[in-house]
Design a protein around this motif. Structure first.
Motif, PDB file in Angstrom:
ATOM      1  N   GLY A   1       0.824  -1.197   0.000  1.00  0.00           N
ATOM      2  CA  GLY A   1       0.000   0.000   0.000  1.00  0.00           C
ATOM      3  C   GLY A   1       0.859   1.248   0.000  1.00  0.00           C
ATOM      4  O   GLY A   1       2.087   1.198   0.133  1.00  0.00           O
ATOM      5  N   ASN A   2       0.208   2.394  -0.124  1.00  0.00           N
ATOM      6  CA  ASN A   2       0.948   3.652  -0.212  1.00  0.00           C
ATOM      7  C   ASN A   2       1.729   3.980   1.053  1.00  0.00           C
ATOM      8  O   ASN A   2       2.806   4.569   0.984  1.00  0.00           O
ATOM      9  N   ALA A   3       1.187   3.615   2.205  1.00  0.00           N
ATOM     10  CA  ALA A   3       1.899   3.903   3.455  1.00  0.00           C
ATOM     11  C   ALA A   3       3.235   3.163   3.488  1.00  0.00           C
ATOM     12  O   ALA A   3       4.270   3.734   3.862  1.00  0.00           O
TER      13      ALA A   3
ATOM     14  N   ASP B   1      -8.375  17.931   0.500  1.00  0.00           N
ATOM     15  CA  ASP B   1      -7.127  17.231   0.174  1.00  0.00           C
ATOM     16  C   ASP B   1      -7.038  16.921  -1.318  1.00  0.00           C
ATOM     17  O   ASP B   1      -5.971  17.046  -1.930  1.00  0.00           O
ATOM     18  N   ILE B   2      -8.157  16.505  -1.904  1.00  0.00           N
ATOM     19  CA  ILE B   2      -8.164  16.178  -3.334  1.00  0.00           C
ATOM     20  C   ILE B   2      -7.923  17.428  -4.173  1.00  0.00           C
ATOM     21  O   ILE B   2      -7.170  17.404  -5.159  1.00  0.00           O
TER      22      ILE B   2
ATOM     23  N   LEU C   1      -1.260   9.900   0.029  1.00  0.00           N
ATOM     24  CA  LEU C   1      -1.496   8.975   1.138  1.00  0.00           C
ATOM     25  C   LEU C   1      -2.732   9.377   1.935  1.00  0.00           C
ATOM     26  O   LEU C   1      -3.571   8.530   2.270  1.00  0.00           O
ATOM     27  N   ARG C   2      -2.866  10.658   2.234  1.00  0.00           N
ATOM     28  CA  ARG C   2      -4.026  11.137   2.990  1.00  0.00           C
ATOM     29  C   ARG C   2      -5.324  10.821   2.256  1.00  0.00           C
ATOM     30  O   ARG C   2      -6.285  10.314   2.848  1.00  0.00           O
ATOM     31  N   ALA C   3      -5.349  11.116   0.960  1.00  0.00           N
ATOM     32  CA  ALA C   3      -6.568  10.896   0.181  1.00  0.00           C
ATOM     33  C   ALA C   3      -6.923   9.414   0.113  1.00  0.00           C
ATOM     34  O   ALA C   3      -8.093   9.034   0.268  1.00  0.00           O
ATOM     35  N   SER C   4      -5.923   8.566  -0.105  1.00  0.00           N
ATOM     36  CA  SER C   4      -6.198   7.131  -0.218  1.00  0.00           C
ATOM     37  C   SER C   4      -6.677   6.555   1.112  1.00  0.00           C
ATOM     38  O   SER C   4      -7.598   5.726   1.144  1.00  0.00           O
ATOM     39  N   GLU C   5      -6.085   6.992   2.217  1.00  0.00           N
ATOM     40  CA  GLU C   5      -6.509   6.483   3.520  1.00  0.00           C
ATOM     41  C   GLU C   5      -7.902   6.990   3.890  1.00  0.00           C
ATOM     42  O   GLU C   5      -8.709   6.245   4.470  1.00  0.00           O
ATOM     43  N   ARG C   6      -8.208   8.211   3.539  1.00  0.00           N
ATOM     44  CA  ARG C   6      -9.526   8.752   3.874  1.00  0.00           C
ATOM     45  C   ARG C   6     -10.621   8.096   3.035  1.00  0.00           C
ATOM     46  O   ARG C   6     -11.761   7.956   3.498  1.00  0.00           O
TER      47      ARG C   6
END
Length: 306
Positions: free
Chosen positions: A89-91, A246-247, A266-271
């Protein structure tokens, strides 16, 4: 061979080449029974420790281990060839390699055990919460471990780790059911199946069907509300900005601003995953209500044929 592997950029789940380690234990290359083949990702190659056998081969001239690069799909001339660092994953990509992927479908969100304990403490006493957590551990359940922290994973489709659902369910058990489960665990040498027994008695179903239905049975209204609380609390770590903010910031961000760009990815994918967790909880609550309605319906009697 390692520098050659590093020439290729990473693409999650869409690589064009595989690096394969082949160890031969015979003089014949055609003897497939005496050779071991292992697919390696770029991370495995880069972190592979040199063995004494490999050190010896450089002296003797023998080559007991061969690293092969194999094309796994057709690639048009002039198109970039990709390797893979694994299904990450991105993280994990950002932490290990310093980049992210906009359309990564292997992302996860971590929910720390401390966050679950905070939720429990907001409803119950500390003593109550500790007792329920202790019972969960005595049932031989654990979360994921990272250094000194324990956490639960939310998958890319918003589905929480089963151990988290079981913990929430145990915390929210009525006192008499909790006492019964606690007594059952204390009386048995093997703790496996105790929670299944409670569920099977509640829903009047056989134990062998529990494994397929357990997630649905655990998703009571209270458990689903707990998941919603955890999703909101986890998202609060991102500050006051919304996912829409964020987007929009990501669309305006230049890729040259690497830290900001990958942070926003990362923020967008996790949210988005947290949004799916909320949907999972809402759907689960409705499904659980339907199960309860079906359970309350009287069985229809078949009319006897004359």
């Amino acid at each position: 061979m390692v520098p050659l592997a590093d020439l290729f950029n990473h693409k999650t789940g869409a690589e064009d080449v595989h690096f394969t380690s082949t160890s031969s234990h015979s003089e014949s290359d055609d003897d497939s029974d005496n050779s071991d083949t292992v697919d390696l990702d770029a991370d495995s190659i880069g972190n592979k420790e040199p063995s004494s056998e490999l050190d010896c081969s450089s002296v003797t001239g023998d080559d007991p281990s061969v690293l092969e690069m194999i094309m796994v799909k057709d690639v048009k001339a002039g198109v970039e060839v990709f390797n893979t660092y694994g299904l990450l994953g991105n993280a994990a990509l950002l932490h290990r390699y310093g980049f992210t992927e906009p359309d990564n479908s292997f992302g996860i969100v971590n929910i720390d055990l401390e966050l679950v304990q905070e939720w429990s403490s907001s409803l119950f006493s500390s003593r109550f919460s500790r007792a329920r957590l202790s019972l969960w551990r005595r049932l031989e359940y654990r979360g994921c471990d990272s250094q000194s922290a324990e956490y639960f994973e939310i998958s890319s489709n918003g589905e929480p780790q089963m151990e988290l659902l079981i913990l929430l369910y145990i915390i929210l058990l009525p006192e008499d059911t909790y006492r019964k489960l606690d007594l059952a665990v204390s009386a048995k040498n093997s703790h496996k199946g105790s929670i299944d027994t409670i569920l099977s008695e509640k829903w009047n179903i056989t134990w062998d069907k529990i494994s397929e239905m357990r997630a649905d049975l655990l998703l009571t209204e209270s458990v689903c509300n707990a998941l919603l609380w955890l999703a909101d609390k986890r998202e609060s770590l991102y500050g006051s900005s919304s996912i829409k903010d964020d987007i929009e910031a990501l669309e305006k961000c230049c890729t040259k601003e690497r830290k900001l760009y990958h942070s926003l990815i990362l923020r967008a994918s996790e949210r988005r995953i947290l949004e799916k967790l909320r949907t999972y909880a809402a759907v689960g609550a409705r499904s659980h209500s339907s199960l309860k309605s079906i359970q309350r319906e009287p069985k229809r009697k078949r009319s006897k044929r004359s």
